[in-house]
Design a protein around this motif. Structure first.
Motif, PDB file in Angstrom:
ATOM      1  N   VAL A 149      53.552  -3.097  43.182  1.00 48.52           N
ATOM      2  CA  VAL A 149      54.123  -2.232  42.149  1.00 48.52           C
ATOM      3  C   VAL A 149      55.550  -1.853  42.525  1.00 48.52           C
ATOM      4  O   VAL A 149      55.783  -1.292  43.574  1.00 48.52           O
ATOM      5  CB  VAL A 149      53.279  -0.950  42.013  1.00 48.52           C
TER       6      VAL A 149
ATOM      7  N   ILE B  18      57.665   9.326  42.730  1.00 51.61           N
ATOM      8  CA  ILE B  18      56.471   9.695  43.505  1.00 51.61           C
ATOM      9  C   ILE B  18      56.891  10.682  44.601  1.00 51.61           C
ATOM     10  O   ILE B  18      57.811  10.416  45.360  1.00 51.61           O
ATOM     11  CB  ILE B  18      55.818   8.445  44.126  1.00 51.61           C
TER      12      ILE B  18
ATOM     13  N   THR C 188      58.787   0.386  42.667  1.00 52.33           N
ATOM     14  CA  THR C 188      58.964   1.838  42.606  1.00 52.33           C
ATOM     15  C   THR C 188      60.449   2.156  42.617  1.00 52.33           C
ATOM     16  O   THR C 188      61.273   1.336  43.018  1.00 52.33           O
ATOM     17  CB  THR C 188      58.327   2.517  43.824  1.00 52.33           C
ATOM     18  N   ALA C 189      60.794   3.369  42.190  1.00 50.77           N
ATOM     19  CA  ALA C 189      62.179   3.819  42.264  1.00 50.77           C
ATOM     20  C   ALA C 189      62.196   5.323  42.433  1.00 50.77           C
ATOM     21  O   ALA C 189      61.205   6.009  42.178  1.00 50.77           O
ATOM     22  CB  ALA C 189      62.954   3.413  41.018  1.00 50.77           C
ATOM     23  N   LEU C 190      63.355   5.813  42.898  1.00 50.44           N
ATOM     24  CA  LEU C 190      63.495   7.222  43.235  1.00 50.44           C
ATOM     25  C   LEU C 190      63.369   8.122  42.006  1.00 50.44           C
ATOM     26  O   LEU C 190      62.684   9.135  42.025  1.00 50.44           O
ATOM     27  CB  LEU C 190      64.858   7.427  43.897  1.00 50.44           C
TER      28      LEU C 190
END
Lengths: 118, 273
Positions: A99, A81, A101-103
């Motif tokens: 949710v 994102i 998330t990851a890089l």
């Protein structure tokens, strides 16, 4: 316009390369769910690196996809994102609370592994 | 300006100047003009009044030749307050002198209007120059502040620190968030420590900004730890009923780094021998 969904072993990999409009997003939601059903996947990574804008509807659809997939037993991780997208989402009050998330894709897969093991 | 009137003003030039120079020192206030020598003070006053009278000759209301002089006044730190009061005094003296000595013009509204217009133009010009210089200063300071305001420092692999010092307002919060997010991507950080040791007051708004920033960081795929929470800050946060449970908080940066290392499955070991 359909977004390609790739299968990698137990996972589904989705890289969104176009700006999502409402119709594409809904189509995407259906495609993901039926693919999970077909393949019996345990995890899904949705990569949003090339998405520069997300409106409230798309954000809702993404959140829904995550919830729906979780119901079907597949963990979802959102990756890549972009900062402007994150800022817009926060400004709109959309926190995507539960949710993961990851890089990037790589860390997303690691994260998924972690979620599935844990 | 009307040639006739400017001629009259010019005729009484000396008397106006003398009266003005007599009146003006009473506006020399305690603090602002004390460090200027008397000679310098008088010279500048004389130059000022000369410049003023020289603008009488201008046919139009364009006093561009006053600009360099004004800039010098600004640089020397003469207060605007003093200048505008000087101008008011100048107007009074001019009107008084002319009405006394020029009986033809005794009741002339026209004369009064001309003088009003003339002085008003000069006041406008001076105020514009002064406020322009202030705006410029404020702008430069803002830039300097912005440069200092939100650095993201990569400490070790996957861990970055953002020390925050000073009050956080909405504009700065926005800047902090942008820096934080681009920095996370650039350094490929997995954990970001936001250090608020230097933030004097944490109210609901500041807390809100911090929570938003950390949510945004989570969206781009990293985690936030809030460190540097002093006892009084902890008290205000709880008293205000702010919920910071969504992300870990630690009292010092040191503890934060330890937690961050733990989260990235690493630890600091002492070398043997």
């Amino acid at each position: 316009m359909r977004i390609p969904i790739l299968k990698l072993r137990d996972y589904l990999l989705i890289s969104v390369q176009v700006e999502l409009d409402d119709k594409t997003a809904l189509q995407f939601q259906e495609d993901v769910l039926s693919k999970i059903h077909e393949e019996g996947s345990r995890g899904v990574v949705i990569d949003l690196t090339s998405v520069e804008m997300i409106d409230s509807f798309i954000a809702k659809v993404l959140g829904d996809v995550v919830d729906m997939s979780n119901l079907m037993g597949a963990k979802v991780v959102l990756t890549g994102i972009q900062p402007p997208v994150a800022i817009t989402l926060i400004d709109m009050g959309i926190m995507l609370e539960d949710v993961p998330t990851a890089l990037d894709l790589e860390q997303g897969l690691d994260r998924l592994q972690l979620e599935l093991e844990g | 300006m009307n040639a006739n009137i400017s001629h009259i003003i010019f005729k009484h030039k000396e008397s106006i100047i003398d009266q003005w120079l007599e009146e003006i020192p009473k506006f020399r206030t305690e603090d602002s003009l004390q460090n200027i020598t008397d000679a310098m003070y008088e010279n500048t006053n004389r130059e000022f009044v000369d410049k003023l009278l020289s603008t009488v000759k201008n046919q139009t209301n364009d006093h561009a030749d006053l600009v360099p002089f004004t800039e010098r006044l600004i640089q020397l730190g003469w207060p605007l307050n003093y200048i505008t009061r000087g101008l008011q005094e100048f107007r009074k003296i001019t009107v008084a002198t002319l009405s006394k000595s020029e009986t033809d013009y005794n009741d002339s509204i026209e004369l009064l209007q001309e003088i009003e217009n003339w002085i008003d133009e000069i006041v406008n010009l001076l105020v514009n120059e002064y406020s322009g210089s202030w705006e410029n200063t404020v702008f430069l300071q803002k830039m300097a502040l912005k440069e200092l305001s939100a650095p993201l420092i990569p400490v070790v692999d996957k861990i970055s620190v953002m020390p925050l010092i000073g009050t956080i307002d909405t504009e700065r919060a926005k800047h902090i968030m942008e820096n934080l997010l681009t920095g996370v991507i650039e350094h490929r950080a997995e954990v970001v420590l936001i250090d608020i040791t230097g933030v004097p007051v944490v109210d609901t708004m500041v807390a809100h900004h911090i929570i938003q920033a950390s949510e945004a960081v989570r969206l781009v795929g990293a985690k936030c730890i809030l460190v540097g929470i002093r006892p009084e800050i902890a008290q205000t946060i709880v008293n205000l009923g702010i919920n910071l449970n969504k992300f870990p908080t630690k009292s010092t940066l040191k503890k934060g780094i330890e937690t961050a290392l733990e989260m990235t499955k690493r630890q600091i070991v002492e070398m043997e021998g």
